[in-house]
Design a protein around this motif. Structure first.
Motif, PDB file in Angstrom:
ATOM      1  N   THR A 311       0.708  -1.235   0.081  1.00  0.00           N
ATOM      2  CA  THR A 311       0.117  -0.105   0.033  1.00  0.00           C
ATOM      3  C   THR A 311       0.807   1.187  -0.042  1.00  0.00           C
ATOM      4  O   THR A 311       1.775   1.407   0.817  1.00  0.00           O
ATOM      5  N   LEU A 312       0.683   2.247  -1.017  1.00  0.00           N
ATOM      6  CA  LEU A 312       1.578   3.428  -1.137  1.00  0.00           C
ATOM      7  C   LEU A 312       0.785   4.558  -0.741  1.00  0.00           C
ATOM      8  O   LEU A 312      -0.535   4.803  -0.696  1.00  0.00           O
ATOM      9  N   PRO A 313       1.444   5.666  -0.211  1.00  0.00           N
ATOM     10  CA  PRO A 313       0.822   6.891  -0.273  1.00  0.00           C
ATOM     11  C   PRO A 313       0.043   7.575  -1.023  1.00  0.00           C
ATOM     12  O   PRO A 313       0.234   7.504  -2.527  1.00  0.00           O
ATOM     13  N   PRO A 314      -1.138   7.829  -0.960  1.00  0.00           N
ATOM     14  CA  PRO A 314      -2.224   8.432  -1.841  1.00  0.00           C
ATOM     15  C   PRO A 314      -1.515   9.567  -2.984  1.00  0.00           C
ATOM     16  O   PRO A 314      -2.009   9.591  -4.021  1.00  0.00           O
ATOM     17  N   ASP A 315      -0.569  10.319  -2.213  1.00  0.00           N
ATOM     18  CA  ASP A 315      -0.211  11.482  -2.943  1.00  0.00           C
ATOM     19  C   ASP A 315       1.017  10.951  -3.964  1.00  0.00           C
ATOM     20  O   ASP A 315       1.716  11.774  -4.686  1.00  0.00           O
ATOM     21  N   GLY A 316       1.658   9.946  -3.639  1.00  0.00           N
ATOM     22  CA  GLY A 316       2.641   9.331  -4.359  1.00  0.00           C
ATOM     23  C   GLY A 316       4.068   9.997  -4.175  1.00  0.00           C
ATOM     24  O   GLY A 316       4.722   9.900  -4.942  1.00  0.00           O
ATOM     25  N   LYS A 317       4.062  10.420  -2.726  1.00  0.00           N
ATOM     26  CA  LYS A 317       5.423  11.110  -2.486  1.00  0.00           C
ATOM     27  C   LYS A 317       6.128  10.610  -1.578  1.00  0.00           C
ATOM     28  O   LYS A 317       5.581   9.843  -0.793  1.00  0.00           O
ATOM     29  N   GLY A 318       7.499  10.742  -1.543  1.00  0.00           N
ATOM     30  CA  GLY A 318       8.435  10.056  -0.646  1.00  0.00           C
ATOM     31  C   GLY A 318       9.496   9.272  -1.320  1.00  0.00           C
ATOM     32  O   GLY A 318       9.379   9.164  -2.522  1.00  0.00           O
ATOM     33  N   MET A 319      10.426   8.643  -0.545  1.00  0.00           N
ATOM     34  CA  MET A 319      11.599   7.760  -1.113  1.00  0.00           C
ATOM     35  C   MET A 319      11.120   6.280  -0.725  1.00  0.00           C
ATOM     36  O   MET A 319      10.954   6.036   0.736  1.00  0.00           O
ATOM     37  N   LEU A 320      11.176   5.407  -1.650  1.00  0.00           N
ATOM     38  CA  LEU A 320      10.816   4.116  -1.711  1.00  0.00           C
ATOM     39  C   LEU A 320      12.214   3.549  -1.150  1.00  0.00           C
ATOM     40  O   LEU A 320      13.144   3.561  -1.994  1.00  0.00           O
ATOM     41  N   VAL A 321      12.311   2.709  -0.019  1.00  0.00           N
ATOM     42  CA  VAL A 321      13.623   2.013   0.397  1.00  0.00           C
ATOM     43  C   VAL A 321      13.594   0.787  -0.390  1.00  0.00           C
ATOM     44  O   VAL A 321      12.797  -0.484  -0.076  1.00  0.00           O
TER      45      VAL A 321
END
Length: 403
Positions: A311-321
């Motif tokens: 499950t990913l953040p709705p806004d699609g922002k951030g750094m995926l490890v």
């Protein structure tokens, strides 16, 4: 009447010329001549971490003089000569190959940081003789005085090193400027010892800023200054200065197909160099904090390669490890692992600041010191949670693109 007018015009012109000559003879309005750096190891490292001198670029009245800038800078630029030995492949008895040991000589440049002889140069200038007890390093000042040196410390990642002149006192240190105020098109003066010609001055402009230049297989210089001031072998470690003779960069590399200048040279910004120098003087090495993760912007992640239940953040922002190349995305024993970060986490914030691009986290980590906490906002299982990592010293073997 015409004669009187002629005499009057001559008088006014002469008076203006005299006023201009008097102004130029007075030199700089602020009267600064040296760097103001206090002598001594600890005091110098403190001075190097303080705000750069000069502030925003000051407008100059009249035509600036390159000669004046070069004269201010020349006493602070030194020549460095190294002599040691190196192992080279050779041919032995009956055509068998074996390693042969031979003497070699090299040269470079450096700038004086303090009146008691701390000198900043490139790491690659002194690297060939590191850990060689019989190696010789000698520094020559612009007035011909020669000094033996001791190596204070070097840093491969930044290609910077500091050496100390033995028995030096009352020297003229360089005036360090503020590389953050440099603009493309500003005058750039390179002073060094190219091809063995000591105290050579060349003139150009700042051609570009924030260049990425790979200088080793796994290490690149980041955000370096590009200049067309002529830089050649032997200029390494020398000064790139502004029109007032303030050092704005340390000349370190050229882009060339011939081995000599093609008008594309690179200098490490002095604001970066002064921080590295301070750590080398204080600790003998650079202590870099690290987190120990490999990540990619979530917006650039290959969605088809992600776990189906992720499950990913709705806004699609951030750094995926996630490493993306079968490498370990969380370094075993690292601060990231110790605080509970796992693969497929999404790092959303660091110290409350959004991680909108892959540079953001690196900058935040670099702003910390070893041992400081780093507050992370992590997205996992459809919700955000807070985690705190205690940053540790980056191991020498840690050369991954992220931290």
């Amino acid at each position: 009447m015409k004669t009187a007018l002629g005499y009057g015009a001559t008088f006014v012109t002469g008076f203006a010329a005299c006023a201009l000559i008097l102004y130029l003879a007075q030199g700089r309005p602020d009267g600064r001549r040296g760097s103001g750096l206090p002598p001594g190891r600890h005091a110098l490292s403190q001075a190097l971490t303080q705000a750069p001198s000069g502030g925003a670029a000051r407008a100059l009245s009249g035509l600036p003089s390159v000669a004046d800038a070069a004269a201010r800078l020349a006493p602070a630029v030194v020549s460095i000569e190294v002599e040691g030995h190196e192992s080279v492949p050779g041919q032995g008895f009956l055509g068998q190959f074996r390693t042969q040991d031979r003497r070699f000589e090299g040269s470079g440049s450096g700038i004086l940081l303090s009146a008691d002889g701390y000198v900043l140069t490139n790491q690659h200038v002194v690297a060939p003789v590191l850990n060689q007890p019989d190696a010789k390093i000698q520094v020559t000042l612009s007035d011909g005085r020669r000094f033996s040196v001791t190596i204070v410390g070097g840093d491969v990642a930044s290609d910077l090193a500091v050496v100390k002149l033995l028995g030096a006192k009352n020297l003229t240190p360089a005036l360090l400027g503020d590389s953050d105020t440099v603009r493309v098109g500003d005058w750039a003066i390179a002073v060094g010892n190219p091809l063995g010609f000591n105290s050579t001055v060349t003139l150009g402009i700042v051609s570009a800023l924030n260049r990425h230049y790979p200088h080793q297989d796994s290490v690149a210089l980041e955000k370096v200054i590009q200049t067309d001031a002529s830089i050649n072998p032997g200029n390494s470690g020398g000064a790139l200065a502004d029109i007032e003779g303030r050092v704005i960069g340390i000349n370190t590399a050229i882009a060339t197909t011939t081995g000599v200048s093609t008008g594309i040279g690179f200098a490490i910004p002095i604001n970066t160099a002064r921080k590295i120098a301070a750590q080398l003087i204080e600790n003998g090495k650079v202590l870099r904090p690290y987190l120990g993760v490999i990540y990619t912007p979530l917006s650039e992640a290959d969605r088809s390669a992600l776990p189906s239940n992720l499950t990913l953040p709705p806004d699609g922002k951030g750094m995926l490890v996630h490493s993306g190349n079968n490498a370990t995305s969380v370094t075993p024993g690292s601060p990231a692992q110790k605080c509970g970060i796992v693969e497929w986490d999404v790092l959303r914030k660091a110290d409350g600041k959004p991680l909108d691009n892959d540079e953001a986290l690196r900058k935040i980590i670099a702003s910390h010191t070893v041992g400081e906490p780093l507050k992370l906002t992590v997205w996992r299982n459809g919700a955000e949670q807070e985690q705190v990592a205690t940053l540790e010293e980056m191991p020498n073997w840690f050369t991954q693109p992220n931290r």
